[in-house]
Design a protein around this motif. Sequence first.
Motif, PDB file in Angstrom:
ATOM      1  N   VAL A 170       0.819  -1.217   0.000  1.00 25.70           N
ATOM      2  CA  VAL A 170       0.000   0.000   0.000  1.00 25.70           C
ATOM      3  C   VAL A 170       0.855   1.269   0.000  1.00 25.70           C
ATOM      4  O   VAL A 170       0.760   2.092  -0.906  1.00 25.70           O
ATOM      5  CB  VAL A 170      -0.968   0.041   1.207  1.00 25.70           C
ATOM      6  CG1 VAL A 170      -1.822   1.314   1.155  1.00 25.70           C
ATOM      7  CG2 VAL A 170      -1.878  -1.180   1.219  1.00 25.70           C
ATOM      8  N   GLY A 171       1.674   1.445   1.025  1.00 23.06           N
ATOM      9  CA  GLY A 171       2.340   2.734   1.227  1.00 23.06           C
ATOM     10  C   GLY A 171       3.175   3.201   0.054  1.00 23.06           C
ATOM     11  O   GLY A 171       2.988   4.315  -0.454  1.00 23.06           O
ATOM     12  N   LYS A 172       4.113   2.373  -0.387  1.00 26.56           N
ATOM     13  CA  LYS A 172       4.985   2.784  -1.489  1.00 26.56           C
ATOM     14  C   LYS A 172       4.219   2.994  -2.793  1.00 26.56           C
ATOM     15  O   LYS A 172       4.387   4.021  -3.459  1.00 26.56           O
ATOM     16  CB  LYS A 172       6.116   1.772  -1.664  1.00 26.56           C
ATOM     17  CG  LYS A 172       7.133   1.785  -0.532  1.00 26.56           C
ATOM     18  CD  LYS A 172       8.194   0.702  -0.733  1.00 26.56           C
ATOM     19  CE  LYS A 172       9.169   0.649   0.428  1.00 26.56           C
ATOM     20  NZ  LYS A 172      10.146  -0.454   0.282  1.00 26.56           N
ATOM     21  N   PRO A 173       3.364   2.026  -3.218  1.00 29.61           N
ATOM     22  CA  PRO A 173       2.659   2.253  -4.481  1.00 29.61           C
ATOM     23  C   PRO A 173       1.699   3.433  -4.453  1.00 29.61           C
ATOM     24  O   PRO A 173       1.567   4.152  -5.449  1.00 29.61           O
ATOM     25  CB  PRO A 173       1.943   0.931  -4.754  1.00 29.61           C
ATOM     26  CG  PRO A 173       1.994   0.162  -3.495  1.00 29.61           C
ATOM     27  CD  PRO A 173       3.173   0.646  -2.735  1.00 29.61           C
ATOM     28  N   VAL A 174       1.008   3.666  -3.333  1.00 32.92           N
ATOM     29  CA  VAL A 174       0.095   4.813  -3.311  1.00 32.92           C
ATOM     30  C   VAL A 174       0.878   6.121  -3.366  1.00 32.92           C
ATOM     31  O   VAL A 174       0.443   7.105  -3.978  1.00 32.92           O
ATOM     32  CB  VAL A 174      -0.853   4.755  -2.095  1.00 32.92           C
ATOM     33  CG1 VAL A 174      -0.221   5.300  -0.824  1.00 32.92           C
ATOM     34  CG2 VAL A 174      -2.140   5.529  -2.392  1.00 32.92           C
TER      35      VAL A 174
END
Length: 294
Positions: A170-174
């Motif tokens: 979640v964190g990196k791709p968003v």
Amino acid sequence: MVEILRGDLIAQRIEGEVRDRIVQLQQQHDCHPALAVVLVGEDPASAIYVGRKKRAAARVGIRSIEHRLPADTAESDLMALIAALNADPAVHGILVQLPLPQQISSDRVLGAISPDKDVDGFHPVNVGRLSTGTGGLVPCTPLGCMILLDQVFDDLKGMKAVVIGKSNIVGKPVALLLLERECTVTVTHIHTRGLPDIARTADIIVVAAGVPGLVRGDWVKPGAVVIDVGINRVVDADGAKRVVGDACADEMDHARVITPVPGGVGPMTIACLLSNTVRAAEMALGLVDAAASD
């Protein structure tokens, strides 16, 4: 008064659009999109998630193919199954439910899935495409977050976004998707110092830390938008069980918008999985370029 942004309602609309795309594929190309779901072991939560995905696939007309393997499955046997699914032209999407048993490397398994069938968007090729803005299949939860933000804003350029959590899921791709839309993005994590003060600068907060009630009301400036990805099961003092997010929703009256838990990001994740499966089928037919963005 804060607006509650219901992801379940938007997911219903996406499912309708996916259903229409499937009808078109069937009528014009004699193609019936199929999703292979692989579940290794007897993890109860994984079984629930797989069941939800299968029911959603059935609602829109995606053929679901389930492979259940015992917990002691050798990594080589799972890799052989993935190779067979990669080679099967009737299978358009492959999803291996995580977590996997200890004897199996998640990285090796996810890397073995064909990038064009990787409907979770976790393959290094799709990660690279995302980081360079060159299309591919995008991870479902971050994609769902962006669709939710598009319900609030016409344009994200110049907005300050704070992402709480730096996971590969979640964190990196968003953060990459927000950067692609010209946001100014700060990614924070467990070792970030002064997190409340950083959060107070944000027009948009995406929280995916897996910590119940982490983001308090005084972390959020008036008029900010909070996308709560957290799904945490807690037990109250009286023994009652409930599901809560990573943000204290009852302290957010001054925010502009917040997503509820449940009923917010979760349904969007499944809707985007369905959309990715149909996109994979369209790619297989040459109707969509794998290097093109939606």
